[in-house]
Design a protein around this motif. Structure first.
Motif, PDB file in Angstrom:
ATOM      1  N   GLU A   5     -11.276 -22.000 -77.484  1.00 34.81           N
ATOM      2  CA  GLU A   5     -12.483 -21.411 -78.318  1.00 34.81           C
ATOM      3  C   GLU A   5     -12.243 -21.666 -79.031  1.00 34.81           C
ATOM      4  O   GLU A   5     -13.035 -21.552 -80.415  1.00 34.81           O
ATOM      5  CB  GLU A   5     -12.424 -20.562 -77.886  1.00 34.81           C
ATOM      6  CG  GLU A   5     -14.159 -20.038 -77.624  1.00 34.81           C
ATOM      7  CD  GLU A   5     -14.250 -18.165 -76.749  1.00 34.81           C
ATOM      8  OE1 GLU A   5     -15.010 -17.447 -77.467  1.00 34.81           O
ATOM      9  OE2 GLU A   5     -13.286 -17.990 -75.654  1.00 34.81           O
ATOM     10  N   ILE A  20     -19.476 -21.822 -76.866  1.00 30.04           N
ATOM     11  CA  ILE A  20     -18.596 -22.798 -76.517  1.00 30.04           C
ATOM     12  C   ILE A  20     -17.673 -22.489 -75.719  1.00 30.04           C
ATOM     13  O   ILE A  20     -17.305 -23.510 -74.302  1.00 30.04           O
ATOM     14  CB  ILE A  20     -17.515 -22.903 -78.129  1.00 30.04           C
ATOM     15  CG1 ILE A  20     -17.915 -23.463 -79.042  1.00 30.04           C
ATOM     16  CG2 ILE A  20     -16.399 -23.644 -78.276  1.00 30.04           C
ATOM     17  CD1 ILE A  20     -17.536 -23.635 -80.520  1.00 30.04           C
ATOM     18  N   ARG A  21     -17.537 -21.196 -75.369  1.00 28.07           N
ATOM     19  CA  ARG A  21     -17.259 -20.640 -74.063  1.00 28.07           C
ATOM     20  C   ARG A  21     -17.860 -21.462 -72.775  1.00 28.07           C
ATOM     21  O   ARG A  21     -16.855 -21.716 -71.824  1.00 28.07           O
ATOM     22  CB  ARG A  21     -16.474 -18.906 -74.235  1.00 28.07           C
ATOM     23  CG  ARG A  21     -15.810 -18.724 -73.142  1.00 28.07           C
ATOM     24  CD  ARG A  21     -14.984 -17.491 -73.198  1.00 28.07           C
ATOM     25  NE  ARG A  21     -16.328 -16.359 -72.735  1.00 28.07           N
ATOM     26  CZ  ARG A  21     -16.438 -15.948 -74.094  1.00 28.07           C
ATOM     27  NH1 ARG A  21     -16.393 -16.030 -75.126  1.00 28.07           N
ATOM     28  NH2 ARG A  21     -17.742 -14.681 -73.948  1.00 28.07           N
ATOM     29  N   SER A  59     -13.896 -23.313 -82.655  1.00 24.45           N
ATOM     30  CA  SER A  59     -14.759 -22.317 -82.978  1.00 24.45           C
ATOM     31  C   SER A  59     -14.464 -22.561 -85.182  1.00 24.45           C
ATOM     32  O   SER A  59     -15.384 -21.574 -85.377  1.00 24.45           O
ATOM     33  CB  SER A  59     -15.207 -20.765 -82.580  1.00 24.45           C
ATOM     34  OG  SER A  59     -14.071 -19.726 -82.499  1.00 24.45           O
ATOM     35  N   LYS A  71     -13.787 -16.504 -81.389  1.00 23.45           N
ATOM     36  CA  LYS A  71     -15.355 -16.060 -80.368  1.00 23.45           C
ATOM     37  C   LYS A  71     -16.232 -16.517 -80.343  1.00 23.45           C
ATOM     38  O   LYS A  71     -17.275 -16.395 -81.608  1.00 23.45           O
ATOM     39  CB  LYS A  71     -15.263 -14.387 -79.692  1.00 23.45           C
ATOM     40  CG  LYS A  71     -14.014 -14.214 -79.405  1.00 23.45           C
ATOM     41  CD  LYS A  71     -14.506 -12.302 -78.647  1.00 23.45           C
ATOM     42  CE  LYS A  71     -12.723 -12.178 -78.373  1.00 23.45           C
ATOM     43  NZ  LYS A  71     -13.004 -10.396 -77.165  1.00 23.45           N
ATOM     44  N   ASP A  72     -16.875 -17.632 -79.105  1.00 24.04           N
ATOM     45  CA  ASP A  72     -17.854 -18.028 -80.007  1.00 24.04           C
ATOM     46  C   ASP A  72     -18.649 -18.623 -78.031  1.00 24.04           C
ATOM     47  O   ASP A  72     -17.872 -19.361 -77.490  1.00 24.04           O
ATOM     48  CB  ASP A  72     -17.955 -19.368 -79.854  1.00 24.04           C
ATOM     49  CG  ASP A  72     -20.040 -20.091 -80.815  1.00 24.04           C
ATOM     50  OD1 ASP A  72     -20.230 -20.124 -79.280  1.00 24.04           O
ATOM     51  OD2 ASP A  72     -19.251 -20.100 -81.829  1.00 24.04           O
ATOM     52  N   GLU A  73     -19.530 -17.628 -77.886  1.00 31.37           N
ATOM     53  CA  GLU A  73     -20.161 -17.461 -75.747  1.00 31.37           C
ATOM     54  C   GLU A  73     -20.479 -19.020 -75.573  1.00 31.37           C
ATOM     55  O   GLU A  73     -19.975 -19.643 -74.770  1.00 31.37           O
ATOM     56  CB  GLU A  73     -21.009 -16.413 -76.292  1.00 31.37           C
ATOM     57  CG  GLU A  73     -21.471 -15.460 -74.389  1.00 31.37           C
ATOM     58  CD  GLU A  73     -21.868 -14.711 -74.171  1.00 31.37           C
ATOM     59  OE1 GLU A  73     -22.662 -15.085 -72.775  1.00 31.37           O
ATOM     60  OE2 GLU A  73     -22.556 -13.888 -75.120  1.00 31.37           O
ATOM     61  N   ARG A  83      -9.517 -19.997 -73.830  1.00 34.63           N
ATOM     62  CA  ARG A  83      -9.560 -19.035 -74.546  1.00 34.63           C
ATOM     63  C   ARG A  83      -9.118 -19.911 -76.101  1.00 34.63           C
ATOM     64  O   ARG A  83      -9.691 -19.827 -76.778  1.00 34.63           O
ATOM     65  CB  ARG A  83      -8.282 -17.785 -74.524  1.00 34.63           C
ATOM     66  CG  ARG A  83      -8.907 -17.339 -75.998  1.00 34.63           C
ATOM     67  CD  ARG A  83      -9.852 -16.059 -76.286  1.00 34.63           C
ATOM     68  NE  ARG A  83      -9.705 -15.389 -77.374  1.00 34.63           N
ATOM     69  CZ  ARG A  83     -10.161 -16.091 -78.569  1.00 34.63           C
ATOM     70  NH1 ARG A  83     -11.513 -16.336 -78.597  1.00 34.63           N
ATOM     71  NH2 ARG A  83     -10.845 -14.999 -79.970  1.00 34.63           N
TER      72      ARG A  83
END
Length: 317
Positions: free
Chosen positions: A169, A125-126, A173, A121-123, A166
Protein backbone atom coordinates in the motif's frame (compact mmCIF):
# COMPACT_ATOMS: atom_id res chain seq x y z
CA UNK A 1 18.95 21.07 28.18
CA UNK A 2 16.30 18.77 29.62
CA UNK A 3 17.68 15.52 31.03
CA UNK A 4 16.53 12.44 29.15
CA UNK A 5 14.69 9.63 30.93
CA UNK A 6 16.84 6.56 31.55
CA UNK A 7 15.90 3.30 29.84
CA UNK A 8 17.34 -0.20 29.72
CA UNK A 9 16.47 -2.45 26.77
CA UNK A 10 17.25 -6.17 26.82
CA UNK A 11 16.97 -7.65 23.36
CA UNK A 12 17.96 -10.78 21.50
CA UNK A 13 16.53 -13.85 19.79
CA UNK A 14 13.87 -16.07 21.26
CA UNK A 15 15.03 -18.60 23.92
CA UNK A 16 18.36 -16.82 24.58
CA UNK A 17 17.57 -16.08 28.25
CA UNK A 18 16.18 -12.53 28.29
CA UNK A 19 13.55 -13.20 30.97
CA UNK A 20 15.95 -14.49 33.63
CA UNK A 21 18.40 -11.65 33.03
CA UNK A 22 15.64 -9.03 33.12
CA UNK A 23 14.46 -10.23 36.53
CA UNK A 24 17.98 -10.16 37.95
CA UNK A 25 18.66 -6.67 36.58
CA UNK A 26 15.27 -5.40 37.77
CA UNK A 27 16.20 -6.49 41.31
CA UNK A 28 19.61 -4.80 41.04
CA UNK A 29 18.36 -1.49 39.63
CA UNK A 30 14.87 -1.13 41.17
CA UNK A 31 13.41 -1.81 37.76
CA UNK A 32 9.98 -2.42 36.31
CA UNK A 33 9.66 -4.53 33.19
CA UNK A 34 7.80 -3.55 30.03
CA UNK A 35 7.16 -6.39 27.58
CA UNK A 36 8.66 -5.63 24.17
CA UNK A 37 6.96 -8.63 22.60
CA UNK A 38 4.21 -7.92 20.08
CA UNK A 39 2.27 -11.09 21.01
CA UNK A 40 2.43 -11.15 24.83
CA UNK A 41 -0.13 -8.35 24.83
CA UNK A 42 -2.84 -10.93 24.02
CA UNK A 43 -4.86 -12.66 26.72
CA UNK A 44 -5.10 -16.45 26.44
CA UNK A 45 -1.89 -16.72 24.42
CA UNK A 46 0.40 -17.72 27.27
CA UNK A 47 2.24 -20.90 26.37
CA UNK A 48 2.95 -20.13 22.71
CA UNK A 49 4.40 -16.70 23.52
CA UNK A 50 6.50 -18.00 26.46
CA UNK A 51 4.73 -15.47 28.66
CA UNK A 52 6.13 -15.02 32.15
CA UNK A 53 3.91 -16.41 34.93
CA UNK A 54 2.85 -14.49 38.04
CA UNK A 55 5.11 -16.73 40.15
CA UNK A 56 8.11 -16.13 37.89
CA UNK A 57 7.62 -12.34 38.14
CA UNK A 58 8.75 -12.60 41.78
CA UNK A 59 6.88 -9.43 42.70
CA UNK A 60 8.52 -7.30 40.02
CA UNK A 61 5.92 -5.17 38.18
CA UNK A 62 5.41 -6.17 34.53
CA UNK A 63 3.60 -4.01 31.98
CA UNK A 64 1.95 -4.52 28.56
CA UNK A 65 1.06 -8.16 29.17
CA UNK A 66 -2.55 -9.38 28.70
CA UNK A 67 -3.93 -6.02 27.60
CA UNK A 68 -5.73 -7.12 24.42
CA UNK A 69 -8.22 -9.74 23.31
CA UNK A 70 -6.93 -11.98 20.46
CA UNK A 71 -9.74 -10.65 18.25
CA UNK A 72 -8.28 -7.15 18.46
CA UNK A 73 -5.53 -5.73 16.27
CA UNK A 74 -2.48 -3.94 17.65
CA UNK A 75 -0.17 -1.53 15.84
CA UNK A 76 3.41 -0.34 16.24
CA UNK A 77 2.04 3.17 16.81
CA UNK A 78 -0.20 1.98 19.66
CA UNK A 79 2.74 0.16 21.23
CA UNK A 80 4.94 3.25 20.91
CA UNK A 81 2.41 5.49 22.66
CA UNK A 82 1.66 3.02 25.48
CA UNK A 83 5.32 2.30 26.20
CA UNK A 84 6.43 5.91 26.19
CA UNK A 85 3.73 6.69 28.76
CA UNK A 86 4.87 3.72 30.89
CA UNK A 87 8.50 4.87 30.73
CA UNK A 88 7.50 8.27 32.10
CA UNK A 89 5.27 6.74 34.81
CA UNK A 90 8.05 4.40 35.97
CA UNK A 91 10.74 7.11 35.81
CA UNK A 92 8.55 9.45 37.88
CA UNK A 93 8.59 6.83 40.64
CA UNK A 94 12.41 6.85 40.58
CA UNK A 95 12.51 3.33 39.19
CA UNK A 96 14.26 2.09 36.06
CA UNK A 97 12.07 1.16 33.06
CA UNK A 98 13.33 -2.03 31.39
CA UNK A 99 11.99 -3.06 27.97
CA UNK A 100 12.48 -6.77 27.35
CA UNK A 101 11.66 -8.49 24.09
CA UNK A 102 12.47 -9.61 20.60
CA UNK A 103 10.17 -7.50 18.42
CA UNK A 104 12.77 -5.15 16.99
CA UNK A 105 10.59 -2.70 15.10
CA UNK A 106 8.41 -2.14 18.18
CA UNK A 107 11.40 -1.33 20.38
CA UNK A 108 13.00 0.84 17.70
CA UNK A 109 9.77 2.85 17.38
CA UNK A 110 9.94 3.70 21.10
CA UNK A 111 13.57 4.66 21.56
CA UNK A 112 14.01 6.71 18.38
CA UNK A 113 12.19 9.82 17.20
CA UNK A 114 10.08 7.57 15.03
CA UNK A 115 7.22 9.52 13.41
CA UNK A 116 4.05 7.83 12.23
CA UNK A 117 1.98 9.70 9.68
CA UNK A 118 -0.87 9.08 7.30
CA UNK A 119 1.46 9.13 4.32
CA UNK A 120 1.19 5.95 2.33
CA UNK A 121 -2.39 5.31 3.42
CA UNK A 122 -4.90 4.78 0.63
CA UNK A 123 -8.05 2.92 1.52
CA UNK A 124 -8.98 2.22 -2.10
CA UNK A 125 -5.62 0.56 -2.79
CA UNK A 126 -5.75 -1.34 0.50
CA UNK A 127 -9.22 -2.75 -0.24
CA UNK A 128 -8.04 -3.83 -3.71
CA UNK A 129 -5.04 -5.60 -2.19
CA UNK A 130 -7.22 -7.29 0.42
CA UNK A 131 -9.55 -8.55 -2.33
CA UNK A 132 -6.56 -9.84 -4.32
CA UNK A 133 -5.22 -11.68 -1.27
CA UNK A 134 -8.57 -13.45 -0.88
CA UNK A 135 -8.90 -14.33 -4.55
CA UNK A 136 -5.29 -15.05 -5.54
CA UNK A 137 -3.71 -15.85 -2.16
CA UNK A 138 -1.23 -13.88 -0.09
CA UNK A 139 1.69 -15.66 -1.80
CA UNK A 140 1.09 -13.63 -5.01
CA UNK A 141 1.20 -10.35 -3.09
CA UNK A 142 4.29 -11.44 -1.17
CA UNK A 143 6.06 -12.20 -4.48
CA UNK A 144 5.11 -8.72 -5.72
CA UNK A 145 6.55 -7.22 -2.52
CA UNK A 146 9.79 -9.17 -3.03
CA UNK A 147 10.08 -7.57 -6.47
CA UNK A 148 9.49 -3.95 -5.38
CA UNK A 149 10.97 -3.97 -1.85
CA UNK A 150 13.10 -7.09 -1.15
CA UNK A 151 14.39 -5.67 2.15
CA UNK A 152 10.88 -5.22 3.54
CA UNK A 153 9.91 -8.69 2.29
CA UNK A 154 12.89 -10.17 4.16
CA UNK A 155 11.54 -8.73 7.44
CA UNK A 156 7.88 -9.68 6.92
CA UNK A 157 6.63 -13.24 7.24
CA UNK A 158 4.95 -14.39 3.98
CA UNK A 159 1.74 -15.24 5.90
CA UNK A 160 1.48 -11.88 7.65
CA UNK A 161 -1.31 -10.60 5.41
CA UNK A 162 -1.70 -7.25 7.18
CA UNK A 163 1.98 -6.25 6.97
CA UNK A 164 2.45 -7.49 3.37
CA UNK A 165 -0.56 -5.42 2.29
CA UNK A 166 0.64 -2.39 4.27
CA UNK A 167 4.08 -2.48 2.62
CA UNK A 168 2.53 -2.72 -0.85
CA UNK A 169 0.00 0.00 0.00
CA UNK A 170 2.82 2.43 0.88
CA UNK A 171 4.64 1.69 -2.37
CA UNK A 172 1.58 1.81 -4.64
CA UNK A 173 0.22 5.03 -3.12
CA UNK A 174 3.50 6.99 -2.85
CA UNK A 175 6.02 5.37 -5.19
CA UNK A 176 8.34 5.08 -2.17
CA UNK A 177 9.08 1.67 -0.67
CA UNK A 178 8.54 0.94 3.01
CA UNK A 179 12.32 0.52 3.36
CA UNK A 180 12.91 4.01 1.93
CA UNK A 181 10.14 5.42 4.12
CA UNK A 182 11.77 4.00 7.26
CA UNK A 183 15.22 5.22 6.19
CA UNK A 184 13.89 8.79 6.22
CA UNK A 185 12.93 8.48 9.88
CA UNK A 186 14.94 10.51 12.37
CA UNK A 187 17.53 8.39 14.17
CA UNK A 188 17.65 10.54 17.31
CA UNK A 189 17.60 8.58 20.56
CA UNK A 190 14.88 9.97 22.80
CA UNK A 191 16.18 8.32 25.97
CA UNK A 192 19.40 7.87 27.87
CA UNK A 193 19.39 4.23 26.81
CA UNK A 194 21.50 1.14 27.48
CA UNK A 195 20.91 -1.50 24.80
CA UNK A 196 21.92 -4.93 26.08
CA UNK A 197 21.85 -7.68 23.47
CA UNK A 198 22.07 -11.38 24.31
CA UNK A 199 23.52 -13.82 21.85
CA UNK A 200 24.48 -17.50 21.91
CA UNK A 201 26.37 -20.01 19.82
CA UNK A 202 23.91 -20.96 17.08
CA UNK A 203 23.72 -24.73 17.63
CA UNK A 204 23.14 -24.19 21.35
CA UNK A 205 20.41 -21.62 20.65
CA UNK A 206 18.69 -23.93 18.17
CA UNK A 207 18.81 -26.76 20.69
CA UNK A 208 17.21 -24.50 23.31
CA UNK A 209 14.50 -23.50 20.83
CA UNK A 210 13.68 -27.14 20.05
CA UNK A 211 13.58 -27.97 23.77
CA UNK A 212 11.37 -24.94 24.47
CA UNK A 213 8.86 -26.06 21.82
CA UNK A 214 8.80 -29.57 23.34
CA UNK A 215 8.14 -28.01 26.73
CA UNK A 216 5.34 -25.83 25.33
CA UNK A 217 3.64 -28.92 23.93
CA UNK A 218 3.91 -30.64 27.33
CA UNK A 219 2.45 -27.56 29.03
CA UNK A 220 -0.64 -27.66 26.81
CA UNK A 221 0.14 -25.59 23.70
CA UNK A 222 -2.17 -27.67 21.50
CA UNK A 223 -5.15 -27.05 23.83
CA UNK A 224 -4.32 -23.34 23.97
CA UNK A 225 -4.34 -23.09 20.17
CA UNK A 226 -7.52 -25.21 19.93
CA UNK A 227 -9.41 -22.63 22.03
CA UNK A 228 -8.39 -19.89 19.60
CA UNK A 229 -9.21 -22.11 16.63
CA UNK A 230 -12.67 -22.82 18.02
CA UNK A 231 -13.27 -19.07 18.32
CA UNK A 232 -12.79 -18.75 14.56
CA UNK A 233 -9.62 -16.69 14.88
CA UNK A 234 -7.71 -18.25 11.99
CA UNK A 235 -7.22 -14.91 10.22
CA UNK A 236 -6.79 -12.70 13.30
CA UNK A 237 -3.57 -10.70 13.62
CA UNK A 238 -2.80 -12.46 16.91
CA UNK A 239 -2.83 -15.96 15.45
CA UNK A 240 -0.31 -15.13 12.72
CA UNK A 241 2.29 -15.57 15.47
CA UNK A 242 4.73 -18.47 15.28
CA UNK A 243 3.37 -21.28 17.43
CA UNK A 244 -0.24 -20.66 16.46
CA UNK A 245 -0.47 -20.56 12.67
CA UNK A 246 1.47 -23.83 12.34
CA UNK A 247 -0.96 -25.67 14.60
CA UNK A 248 -3.96 -24.11 12.85
CA UNK A 249 -2.93 -26.03 9.72
CA UNK A 250 -3.06 -29.26 11.77
CA UNK A 251 -6.55 -28.43 13.06
CA UNK A 252 -7.55 -27.75 9.43
CA UNK A 253 -6.41 -31.29 8.63
CA UNK A 254 -3.75 -30.12 6.19
CA UNK A 255 -0.84 -31.69 8.11
CA UNK A 256 -0.33 -33.98 11.10
CA UNK A 257 0.32 -32.48 14.53
CA UNK A 258 3.77 -34.05 14.46
CA UNK A 259 4.59 -32.26 11.18
CA UNK A 260 3.09 -29.01 12.48
CA UNK A 261 5.37 -29.12 15.52
CA UNK A 262 8.41 -29.86 13.32
CA UNK A 263 7.49 -26.82 11.20
CA UNK A 264 7.01 -24.75 14.34
CA UNK A 265 10.55 -25.57 15.50
CA UNK A 266 11.95 -24.75 12.06
CA UNK A 267 10.05 -21.44 11.82
CA UNK A 268 11.20 -20.44 15.30
CA UNK A 269 14.85 -21.15 14.43
CA UNK A 270 14.52 -19.07 11.24
CA UNK A 271 12.84 -16.29 13.23
CA UNK A 272 15.69 -16.25 15.77
CA UNK A 273 18.20 -15.88 12.93
CA UNK A 274 16.20 -12.95 11.47
CA UNK A 275 15.95 -11.32 14.90
CA UNK A 276 19.74 -11.36 15.35
CA UNK A 277 20.33 -9.94 11.87
CA UNK A 278 17.74 -7.20 12.44
CA UNK A 279 19.15 -6.07 15.80
CA UNK A 280 22.73 -6.08 14.51
CA UNK A 281 21.80 -3.88 11.56
CA UNK A 282 19.40 -1.47 13.21
CA UNK A 283 20.58 -0.54 16.71
CA UNK A 284 23.78 0.31 18.63
CA UNK A 285 23.66 -2.82 20.79
CA UNK A 286 26.27 -4.00 23.30
CA UNK A 287 26.33 -7.78 22.84
CA UNK A 288 26.94 -10.39 25.56
CA UNK A 289 27.45 -14.08 24.79
CA UNK A 290 25.29 -16.32 26.99
CA UNK A 291 26.38 -19.67 25.50
CA UNK A 292 27.92 -21.14 28.67
CA UNK A 293 25.43 -21.28 31.59
CA UNK A 294 28.39 -21.53 33.98
CA UNK A 295 29.36 -17.98 32.95
CA UNK A 296 25.94 -16.56 33.87
CA UNK A 297 26.98 -14.89 37.15
CA UNK A 298 30.09 -13.45 35.52
CA UNK A 299 27.96 -12.12 32.63
CA UNK A 300 25.41 -10.69 35.07
CA UNK A 301 28.17 -8.71 36.82
CA UNK A 302 29.60 -7.55 33.49
CA UNK A 303 26.19 -6.45 32.21
CA UNK A 304 25.38 -4.73 35.52
CA UNK A 305 28.60 -2.70 35.30
CA UNK A 306 27.81 -1.77 31.70
CA UNK A 307 24.26 -0.64 32.60
CA UNK A 308 25.42 1.32 35.66
CA UNK A 309 28.08 3.06 33.59
CA UNK A 310 25.86 3.84 30.61
CA UNK A 311 22.95 5.16 32.67
CA UNK A 312 24.86 6.51 35.68
CA UNK A 313 22.43 4.43 37.71
CA UNK A 314 23.60 2.88 40.98
CA UNK A 315 22.93 -0.83 41.43
CA UNK A 316 21.68 -2.36 44.65
CA UNK A 317 24.35 -4.38 46.39
Amino acid sequence: MEEKEKLLCIIGPTAVGKTKLSLDLAKKFNGEIISGDSMQIYRGMDIGTAKITKEEMAGIPHHLIDIKDPKESFSVYEFQQLVRKKITDISNRNRLPIIVGGTGLYIQSVIYDYQFSNSGKDEKIRVQLEERSKLEGIEILYEQLKQVDPQAAEQIHPNNVRRVIRALEIYLSTGITMTEFKAKQQKTLLYDVALVGLTMEREKLYHRINERVNQMVQLGLIDEVKKLYDQGLKHAQATQAIGYKELFTAFDGEVSFEDAITTLKQNTRHFAKRQLTWFRNKMPVEWFDMTDPLDYEKNLQKISRYVAGMLNFKANT
